[in-house]
Design a protein around this motif. Structure first.
Motif, PDB file in Angstrom:
ATOM      1  N   UNK A  91      14.250 -13.137  27.562  1.00  0.00           N
ATOM      2  CA  UNK A  91      15.249 -14.192  27.425  1.00  0.00           C
ATOM      3  C   UNK A  91      16.042 -13.986  26.146  1.00  0.00           C
ATOM      4  N   UNK A  92      17.193 -14.625  26.142  1.00  0.00           N
ATOM      5  CA  UNK A  92      18.001 -14.701  24.927  1.00  0.00           C
ATOM      6  C   UNK A  92      17.909 -16.146  24.455  1.00  0.00           C
ATOM      7  N   UNK A  93      17.379 -16.366  23.270  1.00  0.00           N
ATOM      8  CA  UNK A  93      17.250 -17.716  22.725  1.00  0.00           C
ATOM      9  C   UNK A  93      18.558 -18.121  22.052  1.00  0.00           C
ATOM     10  N   UNK A  94      19.050 -19.307  22.402  1.00  0.00           N
ATOM     11  CA  UNK A  94      20.294 -19.828  21.839  1.00  0.00           C
ATOM     12  C   UNK A  94      20.004 -21.226  21.274  1.00  0.00           C
ATOM     13  N   UNK A  95      20.341 -21.425  20.012  1.00  0.00           N
ATOM     14  CA  UNK A  95      20.148 -22.730  19.362  1.00  0.00           C
ATOM     15  C   UNK A  95      21.120 -23.720  20.006  1.00  0.00           C
ATOM     16  N   UNK A 140       8.599 -29.645  22.623  1.00  0.00           N
ATOM     17  CA  UNK A 140       8.696 -29.212  24.019  1.00  0.00           C
ATOM     18  C   UNK A 140       9.374 -27.852  24.107  1.00  0.00           C
ATOM     19  N   UNK A 141      10.406 -27.651  23.309  1.00  0.00           N
ATOM     20  CA  UNK A 141      11.102 -26.356  23.285  1.00  0.00           C
ATOM     21  C   UNK A 141      10.166 -25.248  22.801  1.00  0.00           C
ATOM     22  N   UNK A 142       9.399 -25.545  21.761  1.00  0.00           N
ATOM     23  CA  UNK A 142       8.463 -24.544  21.240  1.00  0.00           C
ATOM     24  C   UNK A 142       7.396 -24.196  22.279  1.00  0.00           C
ATOM     25  N   UNK A 143       6.924 -25.208  23.024  1.00  0.00           N
ATOM     26  CA  UNK A 143       5.937 -24.960  24.079  1.00  0.00           C
ATOM     27  C   UNK A 143       6.530 -24.087  25.180  1.00  0.00           C
ATOM     28  N   UNK A 144       7.776 -24.352  25.550  1.00  0.00           N
ATOM     29  CA  UNK A 144       8.437 -23.556  26.590  1.00  0.00           C
ATOM     30  C   UNK A 144       8.633 -22.118  26.111  1.00  0.00           C
ATOM     31  N   UNK A 145       9.043 -21.957  24.872  1.00  0.00           N
ATOM     32  CA  UNK A 145       9.245 -20.617  24.315  1.00  0.00           C
ATOM     33  C   UNK A 145       7.925 -19.845  24.282  1.00  0.00           C
ATOM     34  N   UNK A 146       6.873 -20.527  23.883  1.00  0.00           N
ATOM     35  CA  UNK A 146       5.547 -19.907  23.860  1.00  0.00           C
ATOM     36  C   UNK A 146       5.143 -19.459  25.263  1.00  0.00           C
ATOM     37  N   UNK A 167       5.432 -26.681  33.167  1.00  0.00           N
ATOM     38  CA  UNK A 167       4.864 -25.360  33.399  1.00  0.00           C
ATOM     39  C   UNK A 167       4.989 -24.912  34.859  1.00  0.00           C
ATOM     40  N   UNK A 168       4.721 -25.821  35.798  1.00  0.00           N
ATOM     41  CA  UNK A 168       4.822 -25.458  37.223  1.00  0.00           C
ATOM     42  C   UNK A 168       6.242 -25.043  37.593  1.00  0.00           C
ATOM     43  N   UNK A 169       7.209 -25.779  37.064  1.00  0.00           N
ATOM     44  CA  UNK A 169       8.614 -25.472  37.326  1.00  0.00           C
ATOM     45  C   UNK A 169       8.973 -24.086  36.772  1.00  0.00           C
TER      46      UNK A 169
END
Length: 117
Positions: free
Chosen positions: A27-31, A12-18, A109-111
């Protein structure tokens, strides 16, 4: 600028990042496990968002079940919830994204379209 708390092994995180990349959202990605947001940051996000506090918990996670949080979260103050969340990034619903005013927990995605475009 958007702060995007994510766990790279999470689909889900990878899909959001994509989605963020495809829509040219900076954005700044933070683990989220290595650098979970602090109690104060979480408290601010919880207060600033229109989400119920329990939406910030990864309720399907192993750690959540191990700690029996399902039966405890409802009786905790907002501050106590933020403290528990800050103790372990795996307890936090991910991805968690914020620009300091708005917040999303999870990826729909809508959000994302409504908040981040």
């Amino acid at each position: 600028m958007l702060t995007f708390y994510w766990y790279p092994k999470c689909g889900t995180c990878r899909n959001a990042k994509k989605w963020l990349d495809e829509n040219n959202v900076e954005y700044e990605a933070v683990h989220i496990v290595d650098n979970p947001p602090s109690k104060d940051k979480l408290l601010h996000m919880m207060e600033a968002s229109d989400l119920p506090p329990k939406r910030f918990f990864n309720s399907s996670g192993k750690k959540y079940r191990e700690l029996g949080l399902k039966d405890k979260v409802g009786d905790m103050s907002l501050e106590e919830q933020a403290e528990v969340l800050a103790s372990d990034g795996m307890l936090i619903k991910r991805p968690l994204a914020t620009d300091g005013k708005d917040v999303t927990a999870g990826f729909k995605e809508d959000e994302y379209k409504n908040k981040w475009l």
